[in-house]
Write an enzyme that holds these catalytic residues in place. Structure first.
Site, PDB file in Angstrom:
ATOM      1  N   SER A 156       0.869  -1.183   0.000  1.00  0.00           N
ATOM      2  CA  SER A 156       0.000   0.000   0.000  1.00  0.00           C
ATOM      3  C   SER A 156       0.898   1.223   0.000  1.00  0.00           C
ATOM      4  O   SER A 156       2.040   1.167   0.460  1.00  0.00           O
ATOM      5  CB  SER A 156      -0.958  -0.003   1.198  1.00  0.00           C
ATOM      6  OG  SER A 156      -0.258  -0.217   2.402  1.00  0.00           O
ATOM      7  N   GLU A 165       1.195   5.565   0.573  1.00  0.00           N
ATOM      8  CA  GLU A 165       0.569   6.738   1.190  1.00  0.00           C
ATOM      9  C   GLU A 165       0.961   8.010   0.436  1.00  0.00           C
ATOM     10  O   GLU A 165       2.120   8.203   0.082  1.00  0.00           O
ATOM     11  CB  GLU A 165       1.038   6.829   2.643  1.00  0.00           C
ATOM     12  CG  GLU A 165       0.373   7.954   3.408  1.00  0.00           C
ATOM     13  CD  GLU A 165       0.623   7.836   4.898  1.00  0.00           C
ATOM     14  OE1 GLU A 165       0.425   6.744   5.469  1.00  0.00           O
ATOM     15  OE2 GLU A 165       1.020   8.845   5.495  1.00  0.00           O
ATOM     16  N   ASP A 204      -2.351  15.648  15.056  1.00  0.00           N
ATOM     17  CA  ASP A 204      -1.615  16.618  15.876  1.00  0.00           C
ATOM     18  C   ASP A 204      -2.074  18.003  15.482  1.00  0.00           C
ATOM     19  O   ASP A 204      -2.043  18.345  14.300  1.00  0.00           O
ATOM     20  CB  ASP A 204      -0.108  16.526  15.597  1.00  0.00           C
ATOM     21  CG  ASP A 204       0.481  15.222  16.091  1.00  0.00           C
ATOM     22  OD1 ASP A 204       0.270  14.899  17.271  1.00  0.00           O
ATOM     23  OD2 ASP A 204       1.138  14.543  15.290  1.00  0.00           O
ATOM     24  N   PHE A 259      11.915  14.782  10.061  1.00  0.00           N
ATOM     25  CA  PHE A 259      10.689  13.981  10.239  1.00  0.00           C
ATOM     26  C   PHE A 259      10.849  13.034  11.433  1.00  0.00           C
ATOM     27  O   PHE A 259       9.939  12.856  12.226  1.00  0.00           O
ATOM     28  CB  PHE A 259      10.428  13.113   9.006  1.00  0.00           C
ATOM     29  CG  PHE A 259       9.842  13.844   7.834  1.00  0.00           C
ATOM     30  CD1 PHE A 259       9.528  15.186   7.893  1.00  0.00           C
ATOM     31  CD2 PHE A 259       9.590  13.162   6.643  1.00  0.00           C
ATOM     32  CE1 PHE A 259       8.997  15.860   6.807  1.00  0.00           C
ATOM     33  CE2 PHE A 259       9.045  13.810   5.548  1.00  0.00           C
ATOM     34  CZ  PHE A 259       8.755  15.158   5.622  1.00  0.00           C
ATOM     35  N   HIS A 283       3.663  -0.917   3.860  1.00  0.00           N
ATOM     36  CA  HIS A 283       2.980   0.349   3.561  1.00  0.00           C
ATOM     37  C   HIS A 283       4.062   1.408   3.354  1.00  0.00           C
ATOM     38  O   HIS A 283       4.827   1.704   4.283  1.00  0.00           O
ATOM     39  CB  HIS A 283       2.074   0.732   4.735  1.00  0.00           C
ATOM     40  CG  HIS A 283       1.334   2.024   4.557  1.00  0.00           C
ATOM     41  ND1 HIS A 283       0.162   2.127   3.839  1.00  0.00           N
ATOM     42  CD2 HIS A 283       1.600   3.287   5.011  1.00  0.00           C
ATOM     43  CE1 HIS A 283      -0.265   3.382   3.862  1.00  0.00           C
ATOM     44  NE2 HIS A 283       0.595   4.104   4.554  1.00  0.00           N
TER      45      HIS A 283
HETATM   46  P1  FAD Z   1      -3.649   7.953  19.647  1.00  0.00           P
HETATM   47  O1  FAD Z   1      -3.741   6.518  19.384  1.00  0.00           O
HETATM   48  O2  FAD Z   1      -4.857   8.651  20.209  1.00  0.00           O
HETATM   49  O3  FAD Z   1      -2.415   8.184  20.645  1.00  0.00           O
HETATM   50  C1  FAD Z   1      -1.866   9.475  20.866  1.00  0.00           C
HETATM   51  C2  FAD Z   1      -1.182   9.535  22.232  1.00  0.00           C
HETATM   52  O4  FAD Z   1      -2.162   9.523  23.253  1.00  0.00           O
HETATM   53  C3  FAD Z   1      -0.252   8.355  22.533  1.00  0.00           C
HETATM   54  O5  FAD Z   1       0.846   8.847  23.273  1.00  0.00           O
HETATM   55  C4  FAD Z   1      -1.118   7.438  23.378  1.00  0.00           C
HETATM   56  O6  FAD Z   1      -0.348   6.613  24.252  1.00  0.00           O
HETATM   57  C5  FAD Z   1      -1.945   8.447  24.161  1.00  0.00           C
HETATM   58  N1  FAD Z   1      -3.267   7.944  24.543  1.00  0.00           N
HETATM   59  C6  FAD Z   1      -4.124   7.251  23.773  1.00  0.00           C
HETATM   60  N2  FAD Z   1      -5.261   6.977  24.450  1.00  0.00           N
HETATM   61  C7  FAD Z   1      -5.113   7.539  25.681  1.00  0.00           C
HETATM   62  C8  FAD Z   1      -5.931   7.605  26.834  1.00  0.00           C
HETATM   63  N3  FAD Z   1      -7.157   7.058  26.873  1.00  0.00           N
HETATM   64  N4  FAD Z   1      -5.451   8.260  27.935  1.00  0.00           N
HETATM   65  C9  FAD Z   1      -4.206   8.831  27.929  1.00  0.00           C
HETATM   66  N5  FAD Z   1      -3.387   8.785  26.844  1.00  0.00           N
HETATM   67  C10 FAD Z   1      -3.831   8.149  25.745  1.00  0.00           C
HETATM   68  N6  FAD Z   1      -1.304  12.859  11.391  1.00  0.00           N
HETATM   69  C11 FAD Z   1      -2.098  13.722  10.722  1.00  0.00           C
HETATM   70  O7  FAD Z   1      -2.329  14.839  11.221  1.00  0.00           O
HETATM   71  N7  FAD Z   1      -2.673  13.375   9.520  1.00  0.00           N
HETATM   72  C12 FAD Z   1      -2.488  12.170   8.953  1.00  0.00           C
HETATM   73  O8  FAD Z   1      -3.002  11.898   7.866  1.00  0.00           O
HETATM   74  C13 FAD Z   1      -1.662  11.221   9.623  1.00  0.00           C
HETATM   75  N8  FAD Z   1      -1.461   9.969   9.151  1.00  0.00           N
HETATM   76  C14 FAD Z   1      -0.729   9.053   9.855  1.00  0.00           C
HETATM   77  C15 FAD Z   1      -0.620   7.727   9.395  1.00  0.00           C
HETATM   78  C16 FAD Z   1       0.097   6.782  10.107  1.00  0.00           C
HETATM   79  C17 FAD Z   1       0.172   5.363   9.579  1.00  0.00           C
HETATM   80  C18 FAD Z   1       0.767   7.153  11.319  1.00  0.00           C
HETATM   81  C19 FAD Z   1       1.589   6.145  12.067  1.00  0.00           C
HETATM   82  C20 FAD Z   1       0.659   8.455  11.792  1.00  0.00           C
HETATM   83  C21 FAD Z   1      -0.096   9.406  11.083  1.00  0.00           C
HETATM   84  N9  FAD Z   1      -0.273  10.717  11.552  1.00  0.00           N
HETATM   85  C22 FAD Z   1      -1.076  11.613  10.875  1.00  0.00           C
HETATM   86  C23 FAD Z   1       0.381  11.159  12.804  1.00  0.00           C
HETATM   87  C24 FAD Z   1      -0.542  10.964  14.017  1.00  0.00           C
HETATM   88  O9  FAD Z   1      -1.705  11.739  13.877  1.00  0.00           O
HETATM   89  C25 FAD Z   1       0.240  11.397  15.258  1.00  0.00           C
HETATM   90  O10 FAD Z   1       1.260  10.477  15.528  1.00  0.00           O
HETATM   91  C26 FAD Z   1      -0.605  11.663  16.492  1.00  0.00           C
HETATM   92  O11 FAD Z   1       0.246  12.288  17.449  1.00  0.00           O
HETATM   93  C27 FAD Z   1      -1.172  10.422  17.146  1.00  0.00           C
HETATM   94  O12 FAD Z   1      -2.208   9.886  16.454  1.00  0.00           O
HETATM   95  P2  FAD Z   1      -2.786   8.439  16.880  1.00  0.00           P
HETATM   96  O13 FAD Z   1      -3.969   8.205  16.049  1.00  0.00           O
HETATM   97  O14 FAD Z   1      -1.709   7.440  16.873  1.00  0.00           O
HETATM   98  O15 FAD Z   1      -3.205   8.799  18.384  1.00  0.00           O
END
Ligand code: FAD
Length: 276
Positions: free
Chosen positions: A7, A9, A100, A207, A257
């Protein structure tokens, strides 16, 4: 030999020129027959239209396209509207993220974590979407501790994710350990490694600093030593990343990916070496 599930991105282009460039990139990558491609999303909605337009453009070419959807800074109403729009276009595959917020921009929003977004999507849209979530073999940069991060990751998968794409990494052992630990805690969905081709030293270091991926010292020092010699950077990067992919494929990972950064050459070169 089993075909490798690939895949790719992309990010949504901002200019007409960027749209043409991305179409050309897709045309070059199409012979590799990706299982799907994904399109990133600027947290807070900054690329909302661009992501939608790009996904629709790709889907028209007959390629499965998965938009990224992030919840930070968004209301439930706006997320519902975006997801309804994707559903109306027949899109059934998404990457669900927290995202973020750009510094100084707005409120956190109604859903604080990706696990809450996954639960929201399942509650509102049932099984319409195949949901990918993010995994961090070297742990999320803001995580309190490895164990806390893993517990949050497991919660996110159990909220209803179908599959995982990881942050990129260059230490295969970090990935293997992450998958082992997750499986012991009941995660039974595929965890697809994210692969970052190496083409530019300063960009890679920037990055990696931001997303918490470690560039091994020997790799960083070699890349730095090439200075402006882009050809040597590309050749060395190709060796390093192909070796990493080979190690992962030997361990039967469910797919690869690629973070293409909208370019075809580096991803294509790696896949050709892997005979993908
Ligand atoms: P989460 O899974 O919510 O985790 C974020 C943080 O919060 C972690 O430190 C976790 O331990 C903590 N956490 C989670 N749940 C809880 C809870 N209940 N209580 C306390 N702490 C908690 N960013 C963009 O803006 N746009 C994109 O298109 C994008 N695509 C991405 C694609 C991939 C494959 C990856 C790996 C990252 C991508 N990102 C993107 C970056 C991502 O948005 C950031 O890394 C962001 O900081 C975390 O997103 P997450 O969905 O992993 O968050």
């Amino acid at each position: 030999m089993k075909p490798i599930e690939l895949s790719f991105e992309f990010f949504p282009p901002k200019t007409a020129e960027g749209v043409d460039k991305l179409r050309a990139t897709r045309a070059q990558l199409a012979p590799l027959k990706p299982k799907f491609v994904s399109v990133t999303f600027g947290a807070g909605g900054s690329t909302q239209q661009g992501t939608l337009d790009t996904v629709v453009d790709i889907a028209r070419e007959g390629i499965e396209a998965a938009p990224h959807v992030s919840c930070i800074g968004s209301s439930k109403d706006s997320l519902r509207a975006i997801l309804n729009e994707y559903r109306a276009h027949g899109i059934r595959h998404i990457v669900a993220l927290r995202g973020d917020l750009p510094s100084g921009m707005g409120e956190v929003g109604e859903l604080r974590y990706a696990s809450e977004l996954v639960s929201f999507i399942r509650a509102e849209f049932g099984d319409w979407f195949w949901i990918e979530v993010a995994g961090y073999p070297e742990y999320h940069p803001q995580s309190r501790s490895p164990r806390h991060d893993m517990d949050n990751f497991v919660r996110k998968v159990k909220a209803g994710a179908n599959s995982v794409i990881t942050q990129y990494f260059f230490n295969a052992d970090a990935y293997f350990r992450f998958v082992d630990d997750a499986q012991k805690l009941g995660v039974d969905v595929p965890v697809v490694p994210g692969i970052m081709p190496i083409t530019n030293y300063s960009q890679l270091m920037r990055f990696s600093e931001m997303c918490g991926a470690e560039v091994p010292r020997w790799v960083a020092r070699r890349l730095e030593s090439f200075g402006d010699d882009r050809e040597s950077i590309r050749a060395f990067g190709l060796d390093v990343v192909t070796d990493l992919c080979e190690r992962l494929l030997d361990a039967n990972v469910p797919g690869l990916h690629f973070y293409t950064l909208n370019g075809a050459a580096a991803t294509k070169a790696i896949c050709e070496r892997l005979h993908a």
